[in-house]
Design an enzyme around this catalytic site. Structure first.
Site, short mmCIF file in Angstrom:
data_model
loop_
_atom_site.label_atom_id
_atom_site.label_comp_id
_atom_site.label_asym_id
_atom_site.label_seq_id
_atom_site.Cartn_x
_atom_site.Cartn_y
_atom_site.Cartn_z
N GLU A 180 0.83 -1.21 0.00
CA GLU A 180 0.00 0.00 0.00
C GLU A 180 0.86 1.26 0.00
O GLU A 180 0.66 2.17 0.79
CB GLU A 180 -0.95 0.00 1.22
N GLU A 249 -6.80 -7.62 -1.03
CA GLU A 249 -7.43 -7.56 0.30
C GLU A 249 -8.91 -7.23 0.15
O GLU A 249 -9.28 -6.08 -0.07
CB GLU A 249 -6.77 -6.49 1.20
#
Ligand SMILES: *[C@@H]1O[C@H](CO)[C@@H](O)[C@H](O)[C@H]1NC(C)=O
Ligand SMILES: *[C@@H]1O[C@H](CO)[C@@H](O)[C@H](O)[C@H]1NC(C)=O
Length: 726
Positions: A180, A249
């Site tokens: 991320e 995710e």
């Protein structure tokens, strides 16, 4: 003679087979394993958040739930506790975990990071890394890049030597570098971009033979695949038309922080999100988490992340199946698998069935057709016609037709029965409670030192303990007016976090508590001083190191001031630049009080001899026998306050039951009228029960040790069984 030839032939055949059949690549539609495009269903299970004794069962449940892949982060801080010293034992035995997955016939997505975030202490970075001269994390910085490359290589080489990559016949089909980084990198400007490109090159250069991904990195350079993380990912497309659409995710719920709400994500919405992603051409979905587990010891980050990391996952913290979440997703996976040949063959043809209704049809020439009928209207059912047939679509739902004719699954209609997971009283009783009160008078460790001014906490403790004492003395002149009935002076203490206990002349004077969103603590209270010398002792408590945020490695912890006395004859007296004495850790910690080999010099008192409520900072110990049966176990800590608990010398984690879930706003709707997550347990402690792994117990005489900061009644602490109630 003949058999030799056969053997040789077999060997050549096998070799050819291996070369032909051990490869992972990708194209615009999917990850391609051994020449075949695959729709892959994956679930995150972090090996450090359960015990090796639980792994086989967790992986089997994941396999039975229709998963193809287990995803895990790699946690640098547990593997390299000091530079160059590695630990891959017990709960940290990564290869054993991956072999367990392989044995179940499943694949692995290995997210090496080595930044992992994960609500894990320091985002997975070892604390020593911060003290490498000249270092700056996750940017174009030589000391950082050197360290990151070193660890990434270490893990890749470990995997190669254990033949763990699919290219070697192992289970790993995908790896992740960084995590991320997109928005962080943009905030770091050119340095961020250079670092990101360097990380990509570094990873690809390691020659693993399987693709790399970077999640939430929309400029991930080729050949790295950028992927999506979120509650929904139907609006996501990769940055190049020749990369597949992957969702690394899919949030099954959410983590909890002490004082915060407990989250539930309705499975209907999760299934809807997954079906919506698949119907637009997505080919890899990973549930984060599939089993969340437990932040044992001091492994939780945040700060203030709870010890439980349940995440409302399909498998609960204790390894039990959560219904209907698990079963409804399992049915979804079965139906997606039925559609797989169509899904990997062609792009969907999208037709409009109504103002908020669509059909996605996968109709290959030589394979059966599959269709997804969607109703995005959050409130109303829709009656639609598809292929001359009438269908009734539930609000906010996707119906899946693996033959383009019959509805095999509807995301909004749950057929699986719910089960209740409850804590049942066990037959095991705690016996022979004893108490030892922590005192700050003695340090036999020679670890005490004095410095002028206030020091940053982690620089002193290096995170070997949550606790740091700051003590100083203050001389009070007998002419002070408060000594003759005037107003008491006030002590001001400002701490950068996370929790503070104030002691004046050995008496607990008060405490201040931060939270995940407001780490800082300000303490400003009247205090009792006497003429002459007074001892001010501040116990600063770290509640896990931050794991997210721009340059979070620079965030400070502990009493950094100002510290001052107000209301003396002279007015204000600043203590910030006084001489302060530092003691990292508790006396009990130094005496190894948690273990059966604790120093015999500890003066335990039998609780039956104690008449008063125990003061703050008290150690308690008791023994218990393992309860019968094989249900998972937990400690009910409702009668306690805040601290840490150990069973047979192993920490089951920080506990905090007096911090109630006050920020409780019901359901959150993310732009729709269907709940995305709901907050539950309002007014209750965020975490009341604490997992005690069965494998840590002997049949009799298990040692329980608690360190309690606030008070509490240990006689009410009990062992309960996590049970499924139909
Ligand atoms: C840690 O403490 C030492 C000694 O006081 C100081 O020189 C150093 O700058 C500190 N480092 C950090 C990163 O705060
Ligand atoms: C701190 O201690 C040193 C050494 O004992 C002493 O010289 C100094 O005056 C003290 N500073 C303060 C602010 O009390």
């Amino acid at each position: 003679m003949k058999s030799k030839w056969v053997l040789l032939f077999l060997m050549i055949f096998q070799l050819g087979f291996q070369i032909m059949h051990c490869s992972v690549t990708y194209d615009n539609k999917a990850i391609v394993i051994n020449g075949e495009r695959r729709i892959l269903i994956s679930g995150s299970i972090h090996y450090t958040r359960s015990t090796p004794e639980m792994w086989e069962d967790l992986v089997k449940k994941a396999k039975d739930g229709g998963l193809d892949v287990i995803d895990t982060y790699v946690f640098w801080n547990v593997h390299e506790p000091s530079p160059g010293n590695y630990n891959f034992e017990g709960r940290y035995d990564l290869v054993r975990f991956l072999k367990t997955v392989q044995k179940a016939g499943m694949y692995v997505h290995l997210r090496i990071g080595p930044y992992v975030c994960a609500e894990w202490n320091f985002g997975g970075f070892p604390v020593w890394l911060k003290y490498v001269p000249g270092i700056s994390f996750r940017t174009d910085n030589e000391p950082f890049k050197r360290a990151m490359k070193g660890f990434t290589e270490k893990i890749v080489n470990l995997m190669k030597s254990a033949k763990m990559f699919e290219s070697q016949g192992g289970p790993i089909i995908l790896s992740q570098v960084e995590n991320e980084y997109g928005s962080v990198g943009k905030a770091y400007g050119g340095d961020g971009l250079n670092y990101m490109k360097w990380a990509a090159n570094m990873a690809v250069g390691l020659g693993t033979g399987v693709p790399w991904v970077m999640c939430k990195e929309d400029d991930a350079p080729d050949p790295i695949i950028n992927t999506c993380n979120g509650f929904y990912c139907d609006e996501f497309s990769p940055n190049k038309p020749y990369k597949p659409t992957l969702w690394t995710e899919a949030w099954s719920g959410w983590f909890t922080e002490f004082g915060g709400p407990v989250y539930e994500r309705p499975v209907q919405d999760l299934a809807f999100g997954v079906a919506r992603f698949i119907q637009k051409g997505g080919s890899f979905v990973n549930y984060y988490m599939y089993h969340g587990g437990t932040n044992f010891g001091r492994s939780s980050g945040g700060p203030f992340i709870t010890t439980t990391y349940d995440y409302d996952a399909p498998i609960d913290e204790y390894g039990l199946i959560r219904q209907p979440k698990y079963g409804h997703l399992k049915e979804l996976h079965t139906v997606i698998k039925q559609c797989e040949p169509a899904l990997v063959s062609v792009d969907p043809v999208i037709t409009t069935l109504g103002s908020l209704q669509q059909a996605h049809v996968f109709s290959p020439d030589s394979r059966p057709c599959a269709a997804f009928l969607s109703n995005y209207d959050p409130n109303n059912i829709a009656k639609v016609t598809f292929n001359n047939k009438h269908y009734t679509l539930s609000p906010w739902s996707i119906s899946i037709l693996p033959d383009c004719n019959n509805v095999a699954f509807n995301t909004a209609q749950v057929g699986v029965e719910s089960t209740q997971l409850e804590m049942l009283v066990s037959d095991s009783k705690m016996f022979s409670w004893e108490t030892f009160t922590e005192d700050l008078t003695v340090s036999d460790e020679g670890s005490m030192f004095t410095a002028t001014g206030l020091l940053e906490q982690i620089n002193v403790t290096r995170d070997t303990s949550d606790y740091l004492w700051y003590t100083t003395s203050v001389d009070i002149d007998s002419s002070e007016s408060f000594l003759r009935g005037g107003e008491l002076p006030k002590l001001l203490v400002q701490s950068s976090g996370h929790v503070l206990h104030v002691f004046i002349n050995g008496e607990h004077s008060g405490s201040g508590f931060g939270s995940r969103k407001h780490r800082k603590v300000t303490y400003k209270e009247n205090i009792n001083l006497r003429a002459g010398s007074n001892k001010i002792a501040l116990l600063s408590v770290a509640m896990g190191l931050p794991n997210i945020g721009g340059h979070y490695e620079e965030w400070e912890t502990g009493v950094l001031g100002p510290v001052a006395l107000y209301g003396l004859n002279q007015g204000k007296r600043d203590l910030s630049w006084a001489n302060w004495t530092y003691q990292a850790g508790l006396k009990g910690e130094a005496m190894n009080i948690i273990s059966s080999n604790a120093r015999s010099s500890i003066k335990w008192m039998q609780d039956s001899l104690i008449t008063q409520k125990p003061p703050p900072l008290t150690w308690h110990k008791a023994y218990f026998n393992a309860p019968d049966g094989d249900e998972p176990l937990a400690l009910d800590m409702k009668s306690m306050g805040k601290g840490e608990a150990w069973v047979n010398g192993q920490s089951i984690g920080r506990y905090w039951t007096t911090f109630a879930n006050g920020d409780c706003q019901g359901c959150h709707y993310a732009g729709t009228y269907r709940p995305l997550t709901c907050q539950i347990g309002c007014g209750q402690p965020t975490q009341r029960w604490y997992h005690v792994p069965r494998s840590w117990l002997k049949s009799t005489n298990n040692l329980l040790v608690l360190f309690e900061e606030l008070g509490g009644d240990p006689s009410m602490v009990s062992l309960v069984k996590r049970s499924m109630v139909q």
